[in-house]
Scaffold this motif. Structure first.
Motif, PDB file in Angstrom:
ATOM      1  N   THR A 134       0.840  -1.197   0.000  1.00  0.00           N
ATOM      2  CA  THR A 134       0.000   0.000   0.000  1.00  0.00           C
ATOM      3  C   THR A 134       0.877   1.249   0.000  1.00  0.00           C
ATOM      4  O   THR A 134       2.036   1.197   0.401  1.00  0.00           O
ATOM      5  N   PRO A 135       0.319   2.350  -0.433  1.00  0.00           N
ATOM      6  CA  PRO A 135       1.079   3.606  -0.346  1.00  0.00           C
ATOM      7  C   PRO A 135       1.179   4.049   1.111  1.00  0.00           C
ATOM      8  O   PRO A 135       0.435   3.573   1.963  1.00  0.00           O
ATOM      9  N   GLY A 136       2.094   4.946   1.381  1.00  0.00           N
ATOM     10  CA  GLY A 136       2.276   5.430   2.743  1.00  0.00           C
ATOM     11  C   GLY A 136       1.061   6.181   3.256  1.00  0.00           C
ATOM     12  O   GLY A 136       0.762   6.187   4.441  1.00  0.00           O
ATOM     13  N   ALA A 137       0.319   6.826   2.347  1.00  0.00           N
ATOM     14  CA  ALA A 137      -0.865   7.599   2.741  1.00  0.00           C
ATOM     15  C   ALA A 137      -1.847   7.599   1.578  1.00  0.00           C
ATOM     16  O   ALA A 137      -1.480   7.406   0.429  1.00  0.00           O
ATOM     17  N   ALA A 138      -3.109   7.840   1.904  1.00  0.00           N
ATOM     18  CA  ALA A 138      -4.158   7.933   0.887  1.00  0.00           C
ATOM     19  C   ALA A 138      -5.091   9.068   1.263  1.00  0.00           C
ATOM     20  O   ALA A 138      -5.238   9.403   2.442  1.00  0.00           O
TER      21      ALA A 138
END
Length: 172
Positions: A134-138
């Motif tokens: 997953t990306p670090g933030a969404a």
């Protein structure tokens, strides 16, 4: 470092004299109560090299059960990681404990050998495992890329399963 599972490490050994040997041994492992115990591992294959790998279970010091032998001279194709899955014998399952041994013998020098990703476990009929990157933030309501890998660790083919992702308890 050379690693099969990208965890920044593996076991390695290099012979400096012909005929040298190396062992990696586990501690005592009880297989009691398991129906389909197995060991999974990866070794780095070097086709054509004079190296031998033997994997065996020491049956509570009452003999050994050879599970796998590989002479690297007999290997073909590209060098690289080779996955191996081995089931323990009924004798191993009935022993009070086993000690798993990975035994290398070198017929030539300065050829490093690698062993990695060792997993000893019961193999169930159905056993799915997932990993997700997953990306670090969404940001809410903005598209985001997530990679989900589902691996079948069971003995039977996996069919009719779904992957659902949730954020704050809600399906996304």
């Amino acid at each position: 470092d050379i690693t099969a599972d990208n965890d920044w490490g593996s076991m390695t050994w290099t012979a400096y004299d012909e005929g040298e040997q190396a062992w990696f041994r586990t501690g005592k492992i009880s297989l009691k109560g398991n129906n389909h115990p197995a060991v999974f591992f990866q070794y780095y294959k070097e086709p054509g090299k004079d190296i031998k790998l033997e994997v065996y279970a020491d049956l509570a010091s009452k003999g050994k059960d050879v599970m796998f032998t590989q002479d690297f001279k007999d290997l073909h194709g590209e060098k690289g990681w080779q996955k191996v899955a081995l089931y323990f014998s009924d004798d191993a399952k009935d022993a009070p404990y086993v000690i798993l041994n990975f035994h290398y013998t070198a017929g030539e020098t300065k050829v490093p050998v690698y062993l990695d990703d060792i997993d000893i476990r019961e193999v169930y009929d159905a056993d799915l495992a997932s990993t997700m990157i997953t990306p670090g933030a969404a940001v809410k309501c903005k598209p985001v890329e997530m990679n989900v890998t589902v691996s079948n660790r069971g003995r039977n083919a996996a069919t009719d399963f779904y992957v659902n992702l949730y954020a704050d308890g809600e399906k996304v």
